[in-house]
Motif scaffolding. Sequence first.
Motif: not given
Length: 235
Positions: A95-98, A107-112, A146-147, A151-155
């Motif tokens: 998990v990174f700051q950015g 979101a689901i594709e990012n997690v996949e 993500p857009g 920010g909290g949801q993105q993290q």
Amino acid sequence: MQQQKEPIISLSGVVKSYGSGEATTYALRGVDLEIKQGEFVAIMGPSGSGKSTAMNIIGCLDNFSSGEYTFGGVDVGELSLNQKTLLRRNYIGFVFQGFNLLSKTTAIENVELPLLYRGFPAHERSELAMKALRSVGLEHVSHHTPGQLSGGQQQRVAIARAIVTDPFILLADEPTGNLDTVKGKEIMDLLSAFNKEKGLTIVMVTHENEMAAYASRIIRFRDGKIDNSLHVEKN
């Protein structure tokens, strides 16, 4: 690689240097560090203290110059580049700051993504990714990009991506650095819950004392060495 009572992470006399001769500079100067399974460790220190270098070495994102590093009993210094990639992919979550999310991907594709790299079939990727999103309270925004997220949801999506493979250890580099205090505390509450309820080992770099207080142990770096190690007492 099996779970065991021995430290999951062990650094012994680890040195990281750049250059040679009189031009040699040291990022780490003989670091000894053990992290046991189930710990929540915060690494702190001023800029240039070596904390990020130590994190990168633990995550197999950087090599060390000398010393010994074992991960789950495996001598990392003896691994090939490909073996280190496999270790990182199969056993470590990041998990990174950015946030580091793909902007045009849901979101689901990012997690996949980590599951895709490991060759999971599509239906299984989708099921596991949704389960991970549910664990961070974001199943209702699984098809948002993500857009479209705060920010909290993105993290939270980034955390779901990090834990979807059920890693041995989660490495978090300034995970609240881009968030306001309220959102930062929400992220820390989430990480703390994963540590306490699921036994997830977490190593977090932070400069914020308030966030470090969530950890069970604080390790302070200064001038490439561990300055001290402090256990935080919990009620």
